[in-house]
Design an enzyme around this catalytic site. Structure first.
Site, PDB file in Angstrom:
ATOM      1  N   HIS A 173       0.843  -1.200   0.000  1.00 39.56           N
ATOM      2  CA  HIS A 173       0.000   0.000   0.000  1.00 39.56           C
ATOM      3  C   HIS A 173       0.877   1.249   0.000  1.00 39.56           C
ATOM      4  O   HIS A 173       1.055   1.914   1.018  1.00 39.56           O
ATOM      5  CB  HIS A 173      -0.928   0.000   1.217  1.00 39.56           C
ATOM      6  CG  HIS A 173      -2.001  -1.041   1.152  1.00 39.56           C
ATOM      7  ND1 HIS A 173      -1.913  -2.247   1.828  1.00 39.56           N
ATOM      8  CD2 HIS A 173      -3.171  -1.079   0.458  1.00 39.56           C
ATOM      9  CE1 HIS A 173      -2.990  -2.969   1.583  1.00 39.56           C
ATOM     10  NE2 HIS A 173      -3.773  -2.286   0.748  1.00 39.56           N
ATOM     11  N   ASP A 322      -9.068  -1.746  -7.420  1.00 40.56           N
ATOM     12  CA  ASP A 322      -8.225  -1.845  -6.231  1.00 40.56           C
ATOM     13  C   ASP A 322      -7.651  -3.248  -6.055  1.00 40.56           C
ATOM     14  O   ASP A 322      -6.549  -3.416  -5.528  1.00 40.56           O
ATOM     15  CB  ASP A 322      -9.039  -1.440  -5.001  1.00 40.56           C
ATOM     16  CG  ASP A 322      -8.183  -1.270  -3.763  1.00 40.56           C
ATOM     17  OD1 ASP A 322      -6.960  -1.041  -3.903  1.00 40.56           O
ATOM     18  OD2 ASP A 322      -8.725  -1.360  -2.645  1.00 40.56           O
TER      19      ASP A 322
END
Length: 394
Positions: A173, A322
């Site tokens: 991330h 995502d």
């Protein structure tokens, strides 16, 4: 003067470059004529492209050399014009030997070499300034007018966002993940024709949500925050902890004057923009995955797609992008999976530290278990992508 002596050389260089460019233009015009009258002979095409590439390389090298050879104010400095105490100070400053006393005259550092060192520093600084000014964010005037923002504020905001993604140095991330998701969203908007179905504000909000959807991600899951009782979990009452945090911190950035990319939106536009961004980012919470699938399958049962809720469709699209790396090239997917597993292992270390446990688990065994669990994730991903073709593709 040296500058006057270099003028003829500069004129010859400019003349040679103009001849090269003119010859390339002539050859490209020949290609254009071939296109107007039919097919282009392969040998002509190859020769023209090869010649154009060689000319561009020559111009690039010549311009680079010109920048490196650029003269400056120190080129005309005469050593004899400098006071002895200044020369001694410069010699002691720019050499390892700090003492200038008892030094033989032939060992003393000449001012000319010091001047060259200063000139080199000035040259490097000039090159850096050129590169810095040329790398500034460029935004077409039409886009700037459409989005009602300045290039400077957009660049400042994006720099702050990227710094936030790098705050915890996460393997997965991070800013690369944000760029990957944003690019995938942009691809779906353009290639699937969704952009034709949306307003300018909705397109802007969709790209904005993709950029900030994991801003300042801590590298841990929502469950970790809830179980550890973190301040973030307490703030957001254990509900979509990270997703709420990403949106809140991003909009907090927009309060600064240098990051004010939304100041020129009307109140109605801002409310619509903010509402859509919040809904899209909150939908990236994996706990809402199956509910999104159920909702979208229900919507697909209706033949009239025009009445479909845009916010739900865009939320599904962002969630899809995502977690889309398993649907991409295997090499990309494999590298993303390695990064994700590394981030999970770091969380395990934090869990062990938090609960003061002593686990003696072989990491290789955990790797094997993760590989065995991959079909479970694949089934989740498959169920997600089964709902998207009807929406995103003809």
């Amino acid at each position: 003067m040296r500058l006057d002596a270099r003028k003829p050389a500069q004129k010859r260089r400019i003349y040679a470059m103009s001849k090269w460019i003119t010859s390339v233009i002539v050859r490209l015009r020949e290609l254009s004529n071939h296109l107007n009258h039919g097919e282009i002979p392969m040998d002509v095409l190859q020769q023209t492209v090869t010649y154009a590439v060689s000319v561009l390389e020559a111009i690039y090298l010549d311009e680079t050399k010109r920048l490196l050879d650029e003269d400056d104010e120190l080129s005309e400095v005469q050593p004899d014009a400098v006071p002895p105490e200044v020369r001694e100070w410069l010699a002691s400053t720019f050499t390892r030997q700090m003492s200038t006393t008892r030094r033989r005259s032939e060992d003393k550092l000449r001012f000319r070499s010091v001047a060259h060192a200063i000139r080199a520093g000035i040259m490097v600084d000039r090159i850096y300034r050129r590169l810095s000014s040329s790398s500034n964010l460029q935004m077409p005037a039409q886009i700037a007018q459409l989005l009602k923002m300045s290039t400077a504020s957009l660049e400042s905001f994006l720099v702050q966002i990227e710094n936030g993604y790098e705050r915890y140095r996460n393997p997965y991330h991070n800013n690369m993940h944000a760029a990957d998701v944003t690019q995938t969203v942009a691809y779906l908007l353009c290639q699937a024709g969704l952009a034709n179905w949306l307003t300018d504000i909705e397109i802007f909000a969709t790209l904005f949500a993709a950029i900030i959807h994991d801003y300042e991600h801590t590298g841990t899951t929502n469950s970790f925050h809830v179980m550890s009782g973190s301040e973030t979990a307490l703030l957001y009452n254990d509900r979509a902890v990270l997703e709420n945090y990403h949106v809140s911190q991003s909009f907090r950035l927009l309060r600064d004057d240098e990051n004010s990319i939304l100041n020129n939106l009307s109140k109605e536009e801002y409310r619509e923009f903010r509402s859509l961004v919040i809904e899209m980012v909150l939908a990236t919470d994996m706990s809402s995955h199956f509910q999104q699938i159920k909702t979208m399958k229900t919507l697909l049962c209706h033949s009239d797609f025009s009445s479909m809720d845009k916010a739900k469709v865009l939320s599904l699209m962002l969630h899809c992008c995502d977690i889309s790396h398993p649907a991409k090239d295997w090499n990309l997917h494999f590298r993303w999976t390695q990064r994700l597993m590394e981030e999970f292992f770091r969380q395990v270390s934090k869990v062990v530290s938090f609960f003061s446990l002593r686990l003696k688990t072989d990491r290789v065994i955990l790797d094997i278990e993760a590989v065995h669990n991959f079909p479970k994730f694949s089934s989740v991903l498959t169920s997600h992508f089964e709902s998207t073709p009807v929406l995103f593709w003809d």
